[in-house]
Design a protein around this motif. Structure first.
Motif, PDB file in Angstrom:
ATOM      1  N   THR A 170      66.872  36.635 103.424  1.00 15.75           N
ATOM      2  CA  THR A 170      66.058  37.634 104.142  1.00 15.75           C
ATOM      3  C   THR A 170      66.819  38.946 104.301  1.00 15.75           C
ATOM      4  O   THR A 170      66.244  39.950 104.709  1.00 15.75           O
ATOM      5  CB  THR A 170      65.661  37.148 105.557  1.00 15.75           C
ATOM      6  OG1 THR A 170      66.861  36.954 106.328  1.00 15.75           O
ATOM      7  CG2 THR A 170      64.863  35.871 105.520  1.00 15.75           C
ATOM      8  N   ARG A 180      63.434  32.176 112.166  1.00 17.48           N
ATOM      9  CA  ARG A 180      62.321  31.285 111.799  1.00 17.48           C
ATOM     10  C   ARG A 180      61.000  31.747 112.445  1.00 17.48           C
ATOM     11  O   ARG A 180      60.996  32.564 113.354  1.00 17.48           O
ATOM     12  CB  ARG A 180      62.634  29.840 112.192  1.00 17.48           C
ATOM     13  CG  ARG A 180      62.916  29.647 113.654  1.00 17.48           C
ATOM     14  CD  ARG A 180      62.962  28.194 114.015  1.00 17.48           C
ATOM     15  NE  ARG A 180      61.625  27.616 114.027  1.00 17.48           N
ATOM     16  CZ  ARG A 180      60.771  27.745 115.038  1.00 17.48           C
ATOM     17  NH1 ARG A 180      61.092  28.446 116.107  1.00 17.48           N
ATOM     18  NH2 ARG A 180      59.579  27.179 114.961  1.00 17.48           N
ATOM     19  N   GLY A 181      59.903  31.196 111.910  1.00 25.14           N
ATOM     20  CA  GLY A 181      58.603  31.470 112.517  1.00 25.14           C
ATOM     21  C   GLY A 181      57.889  32.683 111.937  1.00 25.14           C
ATOM     22  O   GLY A 181      56.816  33.043 112.398  1.00 25.14           O
ATOM     23  N   LYS A 182      58.507  33.323 110.930  1.00 17.27           N
ATOM     24  CA  LYS A 182      57.845  34.491 110.316  1.00 17.27           C
ATOM     25  C   LYS A 182      57.770  34.291 108.804  1.00 17.27           C
ATOM     26  O   LYS A 182      58.495  33.468 108.252  1.00 17.27           O
ATOM     27  CB  LYS A 182      58.668  35.763 110.572  1.00 17.27           C
ATOM     28  CG  LYS A 182      58.855  36.103 112.020  1.00 17.27           C
ATOM     29  CD  LYS A 182      59.649  37.417 112.136  1.00 17.27           C
ATOM     30  CE  LYS A 182      60.143  37.637 113.540  1.00 17.27           C
ATOM     31  NZ  LYS A 182      61.301  36.818 113.900  1.00 17.27           N
ATOM     32  N   TYR A 184      58.600  36.085 105.369  1.00 15.15           N
ATOM     33  CA  TYR A 184      59.358  37.195 104.750  1.00 15.15           C
ATOM     34  C   TYR A 184      58.934  37.304 103.294  1.00 15.15           C
ATOM     35  O   TYR A 184      58.093  36.549 102.826  1.00 15.15           O
ATOM     36  CB  TYR A 184      60.860  36.911 104.832  1.00 15.15           C
ATOM     37  CG  TYR A 184      61.372  36.782 106.247  1.00 15.15           C
ATOM     38  CD1 TYR A 184      61.892  37.888 106.919  1.00 15.15           C
ATOM     39  CD2 TYR A 184      61.339  35.559 106.908  1.00 15.15           C
ATOM     40  CE1 TYR A 184      62.358  37.773 108.221  1.00 15.15           C
ATOM     41  CE2 TYR A 184      61.805  35.432 108.214  1.00 15.15           C
ATOM     42  CZ  TYR A 184      62.311  36.544 108.864  1.00 15.15           C
ATOM     43  OH  TYR A 184      62.762  36.429 110.144  1.00 15.15           O
ATOM     44  N   VAL A 192      59.701  31.445 103.717  1.00 15.47           N
ATOM     45  CA  VAL A 192      59.677  30.870 105.069  1.00 15.47           C
ATOM     46  C   VAL A 192      61.045  30.250 105.316  1.00 15.47           C
ATOM     47  O   VAL A 192      61.683  29.754 104.391  1.00 15.47           O
ATOM     48  CB  VAL A 192      58.542  29.798 105.157  1.00 15.47           C
ATOM     49  CG1 VAL A 192      58.590  29.043 106.464  1.00 15.47           C
ATOM     50  CG2 VAL A 192      57.183  30.452 104.954  1.00 15.47           C
ATOM     51  N   ASP A 213      57.366  25.080 111.401  1.00 19.58           N
ATOM     52  CA  ASP A 213      57.762  25.838 110.203  1.00 19.58           C
ATOM     53  C   ASP A 213      57.152  25.238 108.939  1.00 19.58           C
ATOM     54  O   ASP A 213      56.723  25.958 108.037  1.00 19.58           O
ATOM     55  CB  ASP A 213      59.298  25.876 110.066  1.00 19.58           C
ATOM     56  CG  ASP A 213      59.952  26.594 111.235  1.00 19.58           C
ATOM     57  OD1 ASP A 213      59.271  27.413 111.891  1.00 19.58           O
ATOM     58  OD2 ASP A 213      61.142  26.331 111.505  1.00 19.58           O
TER      59      ASP A 213
END
Ligand code: URA
Ligand code: SF4
Length: 225
Positions: A170, A180-182, A184, A192, A213
């Motif tokens: 990232t 985590r949780g977004k 990219y 992820v 996730d």
């Protein structure tokens, strides 16, 4: 007079084409493109061959077997871990120890399987001594192999497991809990992140977050299918 000139140049062009290509049905560049398409497997196995001989960083000194990564072309998911552990070093295969068996369960929970629709690789292809974190210069030296693998494989989605691969892929320096949780993007591929299976084996309280996730990962895959 003008028309004669035009005809003359056209004939010259034809002669030039004939000299270059002969009278073939298929333009050489079209064949070249076909050849390129056919040889993605070869390009991938070229990387494995290079990795097996690689001495670009100090991790080459103590490895028994490099672990280039394994899986299929056009995978739904390319999973990127950190680096080989003891079992992987012994066999040359990625994620086959305890963490790997746990990873297989994660995949199964969202209807994926390493043999059918995944490719599994690592940031560094050689085992760091005592499973220490790879050093930035080692990750940097090894990264071009991974970059080439991703370009050839064309995964629908990338899943990074653990802090190291999540930070590198990232380009951010936050801890994994904050990363985590977004969703990219790596080049054009959605990405992820989640915890490393070894970390979750040590700390089962992380399991609900991993589940979230994995569900996010499944949603992104389904959107791209
Ligand atoms: N842990 C990793 O990050 N990669 C492996 O291949 C095995 C364990
Ligand atoms: Fe080469 Fe990567 Fe192994 Fe280092 S870890 S020796 S860069 S293959």
């Amino acid at each position: 007079m003008k028309n004669y000139k035009k005809t003359f140049w056209n004939i010259l062009n034809l002669i030039e084409d004939y000299e270059r290509y002969g009278f073939e049905d298929v333009h050489p560049e079209a064949e070249f493109n076909e050849e390129k398409k056919k040889s993605r497997e070869e390009l991938l196995s070229d990387i494995s061959t290079e990795v097996k001989k690689c001495t670009l960083c100090v991790l080459s000194k103590n490895r028994k077997n490099p672990v280039p990564g394994e899986g299929i072309l056009d995978p739904l998911v390319m999973i990127i871990g950190e680096g080989p552990g003891a079992e992987e070093d012994r066999t040359g295969k990625p994620f086959i120890g305890r963490a790997g068996k746990y990873l297989d369960k994660w995949l199964e929970a969202i209807k994926l399987s390493r043999n059918e629709n995944c490719f599994i690789g690592n940031i560094v292809k050689c085992r760091p001594p005592n499973n220490r974190d790879p050093k930035p210069e080692e990750s940097f030296a090894c990264f071009p192999y991974l970059e080439r693998q991703i370009d050839i494989l064309k995964p629908k989605v990338i899943l990074t497991v653990g802090r190291i691969s999540s930070q590198i892929m990232t380009g951010r320096s936050l801890g994994i809990g904050a990363l985590r949780g977004k969703i990219y993007r790596y080049k054009d591929t959605p990405l992820v992140t989640t915890y490393h299976p070894s970390g979750v084996l040590r700390n089962p309280a992380l399991r609900p977050r991993v589940w979230d996730d994995l569900r996010l990962l499944r949603t992104v895959i389904d959107e791209r299918m």
